[in-house]
Scaffold this active site. Structure first.
Site, PDB file in Angstrom:
ATOM      1  N   LYS A 134       0.835  -1.197   0.000  1.00  0.00           N
ATOM      2  CA  LYS A 134       0.000   0.000   0.000  1.00  0.00           C
ATOM      3  C   LYS A 134       0.875   1.255   0.000  1.00  0.00           C
ATOM      4  O   LYS A 134       2.054   1.206   0.362  1.00  0.00           O
ATOM      5  CB  LYS A 134      -0.883   0.021   1.266  1.00  0.00           C
ATOM      6  CG  LYS A 134      -1.982  -1.028   1.285  1.00  0.00           C
ATOM      7  CD  LYS A 134      -2.825  -0.892   2.535  1.00  0.00           C
ATOM      8  CE  LYS A 134      -3.925  -1.926   2.591  1.00  0.00           C
ATOM      9  NZ  LYS A 134      -4.928  -1.789   1.522  1.00  0.00           N
ATOM     10  N   ARG A 185     -10.131 -11.635   2.500  1.00  0.00           N
ATOM     11  CA  ARG A 185     -11.026 -12.691   2.001  1.00  0.00           C
ATOM     12  C   ARG A 185     -10.390 -14.072   2.144  1.00  0.00           C
ATOM     13  O   ARG A 185     -11.095 -15.075   2.204  1.00  0.00           O
ATOM     14  CB  ARG A 185     -11.400 -12.386   0.542  1.00  0.00           C
ATOM     15  CG  ARG A 185     -10.250 -12.390  -0.416  1.00  0.00           C
ATOM     16  CD  ARG A 185     -10.582 -11.676  -1.719  1.00  0.00           C
ATOM     17  NE  ARG A 185     -10.688 -10.228  -1.531  1.00  0.00           N
ATOM     18  CZ  ARG A 185     -11.020  -9.374  -2.495  1.00  0.00           C
ATOM     19  NH1 ARG A 185     -11.296  -9.811  -3.717  1.00  0.00           N
ATOM     20  NH2 ARG A 185     -11.102  -8.076  -2.247  1.00  0.00           N
TER      21      ARG A 185
HETATM   22  N1  BES Z   1      -8.079  -3.773   4.234  1.00  0.00           N
HETATM   23  C1  BES Z   1      -8.216  -3.456   2.864  1.00  0.00           C
HETATM   24  C2  BES Z   1      -9.526  -2.718   2.566  1.00  0.00           C
HETATM   25  C3  BES Z   1      -9.666  -1.344   3.151  1.00  0.00           C
HETATM   26  C4  BES Z   1      -9.194  -0.251   2.478  1.00  0.00           C
HETATM   27  C5  BES Z   1     -10.327  -1.166   4.343  1.00  0.00           C
HETATM   28  C6  BES Z   1      -9.330   1.014   3.004  1.00  0.00           C
HETATM   29  C7  BES Z   1     -10.480   0.100   4.866  1.00  0.00           C
HETATM   30  C8  BES Z   1      -9.981   1.181   4.207  1.00  0.00           C
HETATM   31  C9  BES Z   1      -8.179  -4.713   2.009  1.00  0.00           C
HETATM   32  O1  BES Z   1      -7.416  -5.749   2.495  1.00  0.00           O
HETATM   33  C10 BES Z   1      -7.651  -4.325   0.686  1.00  0.00           C
HETATM   34  O2  BES Z   1      -6.520  -3.920   0.637  1.00  0.00           O
HETATM   35  N2  BES Z   1      -8.456  -4.453  -0.352  1.00  0.00           N
HETATM   36  C11 BES Z   1      -8.086  -4.117  -1.664  1.00  0.00           C
HETATM   37  C12 BES Z   1      -8.582  -5.221  -2.562  1.00  0.00           C
HETATM   38  C13 BES Z   1      -8.031  -5.157  -3.951  1.00  0.00           C
HETATM   39  C14 BES Z   1      -6.557  -5.456  -3.959  1.00  0.00           C
HETATM   40  C15 BES Z   1      -8.774  -6.171  -4.799  1.00  0.00           C
HETATM   41  C16 BES Z   1      -8.738  -2.796  -2.024  1.00  0.00           C
HETATM   42  O3  BES Z   1      -9.880  -2.559  -1.595  1.00  0.00           O
HETATM   43  O4  BES Z   1      -8.105  -1.981  -2.674  1.00  0.00           O
HETATM   44 ZN    ZN Z   2      -5.377  -5.602   1.870  1.00  0.00          ZN
END
Ligand code: BES
Ligand code: ZN
Ligand code: ZN
Length: 503
Positions: free
Chosen positions: A281, A355
């Protein structure tokens, strides 16, 4: 906090502050009317000169100077009577009690308003006042090296006033429910507010163990070798990048009556920190990721409430917990892993890790032959794009389950909005290399794709998924959601849902 219910007029209470409420039509009824009379018409006069309006959010303080025993009078506006509900009462109670705290009032008396014209039952009104009040007074203690003096100024006692003795039992029932709800949500907030070097998977398991002993829940904590024996390859793939080991927390209410009572399983994502892994990230994206165990914390908090309220169901809370990190052993994009139901998953993004934890936990849930399974997770940024912070996303394969969840969202103010499980979303995670991808290659309907993914691990008729990514952080416009960071979202929602399932 000492909370008691008595059958006596508000204006006779010898306390540091009394709190009364007023609708924006300025009609004085029952306790407010009696208070006005005891104050020689002070409320009427304040309304006449226009200082007291009853508009939602108004908090008005004045000093009765001996007309009544109390030292201060706080009047909180309820707003429009036609829009009044438990949520309005929770907010008003929080505003009143927070003002009392600001004024350093140690003893407070409150009238249980909201029943007559407000339309709430006495139990519901008492619950809303205690729940909103305690949630509003919440403070995270944090890690300041010098104890914060400011953190010890909450009122010591709250007296709830009802009209006659016959009302006390119903009000006390509401107090009990409101207190359990607020304390469960505070427990959730505390866990989410903790920094990720403290709140690791083993810490989460330890906190759940202590809580379970306190409220009488059964707890089992699986360690890595037990997850290996269960072939939880999805959860373990995420966990393997971290030096901190994973935990699989299993809380159980009414464990001894599992065969005679219907079972509801709650599942919460417990990523104690989400760096994104090799799909790392940005700094900005990582800032709030200590809250990525918000789903697990919601389930643990809900289980605390469920135990306190002794809900007549067999309820299981599952919290798979792991860190999502980078190291020489971390999982990578293009790897193919195998979940505990034997299904294979090709990794597109190591940041779609939640997931994977849920997949193995949803498979584990099947062993209880559950009447209903609800999972909750800070799963996708895509859900925040869709709904903002106004609601969490809800997916369900069962309409009764969906309706009970939506109603619980309304009742608790922890709003849900249904999103579709279109078959097209399953197509987006097809791959020639495995049974499925962990995320689609494009950015379309990411939240739908995540739900379609989870469905592959569901082997029971009633399942719902809640994406609470938009709700994990506190709402500065909600007086009973003071922060500094976590909202505590989900604990009250899930407990209320389980309560409704038992009815
Ligand atoms: N924990 C994150 C989702 C999230 C993002 C929660 C911002 C709260 C605030 C999750 O694990 C994630 O990174 N999801 C990705 C999925 C993508 C790679 C398909 C996302 O939402 O960008
Ligand atoms: Zn994530
Ligand atoms: Zn995550």
């Amino acid at each position: 906090m000492d909370i008691k219910t008595i059958a006596a007029p508000l204006h006779e209470q010898n306390v540091d502050a009394v709190i009364a409420f007023l609708f924006d039509d300025n009609e004085l009824h029952s306790a407010a009317k009696a208070l006005d009379e005891a104050l020689n018409g002070a409320l009427t006069e304040l309304i006449e000169v226009g200082d007291l309006s009853g508009e939602a959010g108004q908090v008005f303080t004045f000093y009765p100077r001996g007309a009544i025993a109390a030292r201060r009078v706080i009047v909180v506006g309820f707003g429009d009577v036609s829009e009044f509900n438990a949520e309005a009462l929770r907010r008003a109670a929080a505003l009143g009690l927070k003002r009392a705290r600001t004024l350093k009032a140690a003893s407070v008396a409150i009238t249980i308003a909201g029943t007559g014209r407000g339309g709430l039952s006495l139990t519901n009104a008492a619950q809303a006042i205690v729940e909103g009040g305690l949630l509003g007074l919440y403070r995270y203690q944090g890690y300041k090296s010098k104890a914060d003096e400011e953190n010890n100024d909450n009122p010591q006692s709250i007296t709830l006033c009802v009209y006659d003795d016959a009302d006390i039992t119903a009000a006390e029932q509401g107090v009990h429910i409101g207190r359990a709800m607020a304390e469960g949500a505070a427990f959730t907030r505390d866990l989410v507010n903790l920094p990720p070097n403290v709140c690791t998977p083993p810490y989460l398991a330890q906190a759940a163990t202590e809580m379970a002993a306190e409220v009488g829940l059964k707890i089992t904590v699986l360690e890595k070798h037990q997850m290996e024996a269960l072939k939880m390859g999805a959860l373990l793939a995420v966990a393997q990048g971290s030096d901190t080991p994973p935990r699989f927390i299993i809380l159980e209410h009414n464990a001894g009556r599992a065969s005679e009572l219907p079972t509801v399983v709650l599942v919460g994502k417990g990523v104690t920190f989400d760096t994104g892994g090799y799909n790392i990230k940005t700094g900005e994206g990582m800032r709030s990721m200590r809250a990525d165990m918000g789903g697990a914390a919601a389930v643990i908090g809900a289980m605390r409430i469920i135990a306190r309220l002794d809900i007549p169901l067999h309820v299981v809370g599952l919290a798979p917990a792991a860190d999502n990190m980078i190291s020489g052993n971390a999982y990578r994009p293009s790897e193919v892993i195998t979940a505990s139901n034997g299904k294979t998953i090709e990794i597109v993004s190591t940041d779609a890790e939640g997931r994977l934890l849920l997949a193995d936990a949803l498979v584990y849930a099947a062993r209880y032959k559950p009447a209903a399974v609800v999972d909750i997770a800070t799963l996708t940024g895509s859900c925040i794009i869709a709904l903002g912070t106004a609601a969490a996303g809800l997916f369900s394969i069962d309409d009764t389950l969906r309706d009970k969840l939506l109603a619980s969202g309304e009742a608790t103010g922890e709003r849900l909005w249904q999103l579709p499980l279109f078959p097209e979303y399953s197509k987006t995670i097809e791959t020639p290399n495995a049974d499925m991808l962990n995320s689609p290659g494009n950015r379309f309907a990411g939240v739908g794709a995540s739900a379609a993914f989870l469905r592959n691990f569901v082997d029971y008729p009633a399942w719902a998924h809640i994406d609470m990514a938009g709700k994990m952080q506190h709402d500065k416009d909600n007086p009973y959601d003071p922060g500094p960071f976590a909202s505590g979202y989900g604990a009250r929602l899930l407990a209320e849902f389980v309560r409704s399932w038992a009815q």
